[in-house]
Design a protein around this motif. Structure first.
Motif, PDB file in Angstrom:
ATOM      1  N   MET A  94     -46.946 141.308  22.533  1.00 34.31           N
ATOM      2  CA  MET A  94     -47.405 141.202  23.905  1.00 34.31           C
ATOM      3  C   MET A  94     -46.245 141.142  24.891  1.00 34.31           C
ATOM      4  O   MET A  94     -46.440 141.363  26.064  1.00 34.31           O
TER       5      MET A  94
ATOM      6  N   ALA B  54     -57.529 134.113  27.166  1.00 38.46           N
ATOM      7  CA  ALA B  54     -57.625 133.514  25.835  1.00 38.46           C
ATOM      8  C   ALA B  54     -58.991 132.860  25.696  1.00 38.46           C
ATOM      9  O   ALA B  54     -59.472 132.209  26.620  1.00 38.46           O
TER      10      ALA B  54
ATOM     11  N   SER C 208     -40.706 135.422  25.415  1.00 38.53           N
ATOM     12  CA  SER C 208     -41.470 134.338  26.025  1.00 38.53           C
ATOM     13  C   SER C 208     -40.586 133.289  26.699  1.00 38.53           C
ATOM     14  O   SER C 208     -41.028 132.603  27.614  1.00 38.53           O
TER      15      SER C 208
ATOM     16  N   GLU D 234     -46.383 137.470  32.760  1.00 35.19           N
ATOM     17  CA  GLU D 234     -47.617 136.707  32.585  1.00 35.19           C
ATOM     18  C   GLU D 234     -47.617 135.483  33.501  1.00 35.19           C
ATOM     19  O   GLU D 234     -46.716 134.653  33.458  1.00 35.19           O
TER      20      GLU D 234
ATOM     21  N   ASN E 170     -45.185 143.819  28.352  1.00 36.04           N
ATOM     22  CA  ASN E 170     -46.254 144.581  28.988  1.00 36.04           C
ATOM     23  C   ASN E 170     -46.212 144.309  30.500  1.00 36.04           C
ATOM     24  O   ASN E 170     -45.864 145.173  31.281  1.00 36.04           O
TER      25      ASN E 170
ATOM     26  N   ARG F  12     -53.039 136.724  30.871  1.00 40.91           N
ATOM     27  CA  ARG F  12     -53.508 136.890  29.500  1.00 40.91           C
ATOM     28  C   ARG F  12     -54.738 136.007  29.348  1.00 40.91           C
ATOM     29  O   ARG F  12     -54.704 134.819  29.609  1.00 40.91           O
TER      30      ARG F  12
END
Length: 76
Positions: free
Chosen positions: A1, A69, A49, A7, A4, A67
């Motif tokens: 991830m 979840a 991250s 976040e 992209n 994102r």
């Protein structure tokens, strides 16, 4: 991830105080939210991250997203 889009995170952005802390949350208020992970326009070193930046809640940036979840249901 990673890589992209940046976040959005719930935490407000500020410098870390130092020392070893697991899952720091940052200040309780502020003007800039944390963003993590780098985006498609960044070099490989930024697509991780641990990479963090910040944007204001009203900012509209082409490489910033969320994102979703799904939390598991707890049956009682």
């Amino acid at each position: 991830m990673h890589g992209n889009v940046w976040e959005w995170c719930r935490d407000w952005f500020d410098s870390y105080l130092g020392g070893s802390v697991t899952d720091p949350t940052g200040p309780s208020s502020g003007t800039v939210r944390v963003s993590r992970g780098g985006c498609w326009g960044d070099g490989a070193g930024n697509c991780r991250s641990a990479r963090r930046g910040g944007y204001g809640p009203g900012d509209r940036i082409i490489d910033l997203g969320v994102r979703l979840a799904l939390a598991p249901q707890v049956s009682m």
